[in-house]
Write a protein that holds these residues in place. Structure first.
Motif, PDB file in Angstrom:
ATOM      1  N   SER A  52       0.816  -1.204   0.000  1.00  0.00           N
ATOM      2  CA  SER A  52       0.000   0.000   0.000  1.00  0.00           C
ATOM      3  C   SER A  52       0.851   1.255   0.000  1.00  0.00           C
ATOM      4  O   SER A  52       1.929   1.294   0.597  1.00  0.00           O
ATOM      5  CB  SER A  52      -0.887  -0.009   1.253  1.00  0.00           C
ATOM      6  N   ASP A  87      -4.883   2.040   5.265  1.00  0.00           N
ATOM      7  CA  ASP A  87      -5.464   0.751   4.884  1.00  0.00           C
ATOM      8  C   ASP A  87      -5.649  -0.149   6.103  1.00  0.00           C
ATOM      9  O   ASP A  87      -6.636  -0.868   6.210  1.00  0.00           O
ATOM     10  CB  ASP A  87      -4.616   0.064   3.815  1.00  0.00           C
ATOM     11  N   ARG A  88      -4.710  -0.096   7.043  1.00  0.00           N
ATOM     12  CA  ARG A  88      -4.880  -0.863   8.286  1.00  0.00           C
ATOM     13  C   ARG A  88      -6.106  -0.366   9.045  1.00  0.00           C
ATOM     14  O   ARG A  88      -6.895  -1.163   9.564  1.00  0.00           O
ATOM     15  CB  ARG A  88      -3.635  -0.752   9.158  1.00  0.00           C
ATOM     16  N   PHE A  96      -8.726   0.980   7.754  1.00  0.00           N
ATOM     17  CA  PHE A  96      -9.888   0.529   6.991  1.00  0.00           C
ATOM     18  C   PHE A  96     -10.261  -0.897   7.382  1.00  0.00           C
ATOM     19  O   PHE A  96     -11.425  -1.193   7.681  1.00  0.00           O
ATOM     20  CB  PHE A  96      -9.589   0.611   5.485  1.00  0.00           C
ATOM     21  N   THR A 122     -12.065   0.795  -3.448  1.00  0.00           N
ATOM     22  CA  THR A 122     -10.693   1.283  -3.416  1.00  0.00           C
ATOM     23  C   THR A 122     -10.285   1.528  -1.976  1.00  0.00           C
ATOM     24  O   THR A 122     -10.986   2.228  -1.236  1.00  0.00           O
ATOM     25  CB  THR A 122     -10.560   2.579  -4.239  1.00  0.00           C
ATOM     26  N   LEU A 123      -9.178   0.929  -1.586  1.00  0.00           N
ATOM     27  CA  LEU A 123      -8.649   1.139  -0.249  1.00  0.00           C
ATOM     28  C   LEU A 123      -8.139   2.579  -0.112  1.00  0.00           C
ATOM     29  O   LEU A 123      -7.797   3.212  -1.117  1.00  0.00           O
ATOM     30  CB  LEU A 123      -7.512   0.159   0.022  1.00  0.00           C
ATOM     31  N   GLY A 173      -5.359   3.637   0.656  1.00  0.00           N
ATOM     32  CA  GLY A 173      -4.027   3.734   0.076  1.00  0.00           C
ATOM     33  C   GLY A 173      -4.024   3.700  -1.443  1.00  0.00           C
ATOM     34  O   GLY A 173      -2.975   3.770  -2.065  1.00  0.00           O
TER      35      GLY A 173
END
Length: 115
Positions: free
Chosen positions: A11, A17-18, A20, A95-96, A98
């Protein structure tokens, strides 16, 4: 012999992202040290598909009801791409934070994760 699988997402914004996976998806996790979160995933399965191009891997998260899952994600501010029909299921991409894509689908095929 093999006891599990470890999936790595590379990422541009690993912290986001973590967050998320922790806050939006609500995945349980352990801290491997210094905030390096490792998440427990739901049951998984692997399929091997033929390709005429370069070998590649993809990560798809599965759900029982794509419409309901997308509504829940939208309520948390997560946009999704168009939903497309495939013979094996209904799919979309989110979409993440990141920037990376994360595939999401509702399978129509027999699943292996309850074996």
């Amino acid at each position: 012999m093999i006891t599990g699988a470890h999936i790595v997402i590379h990422s541009r914004d690993a912290e986001a992202d973590r967050a998320f996976f922790r806050d939006v998806l609500g995945y349980r996790h352990v801290d491997a040290g210094n905030g390096w979160l490792i998440f427990a995933l739901p049951p998984a399965e692997v399929a091997v598909h033929p390709t005429g191009g370069e070998p590649a891997q993809e990560l798809f998260l599965m759900c029982d009801d794509l419409d309901a899952t997308l509504a829940e994600l939208a309520a948390k501010g997560v946009p999704a791409g168009p939903v497309t029909e495939a013979g094996w299921g209904v799919r979309t991409t989110i979409t993440l934070p990141g920037g990376g894509p994360l595939h999401l689908y509702q399978p129509r095929h027999t699943t292996a994760h309850d074996l």
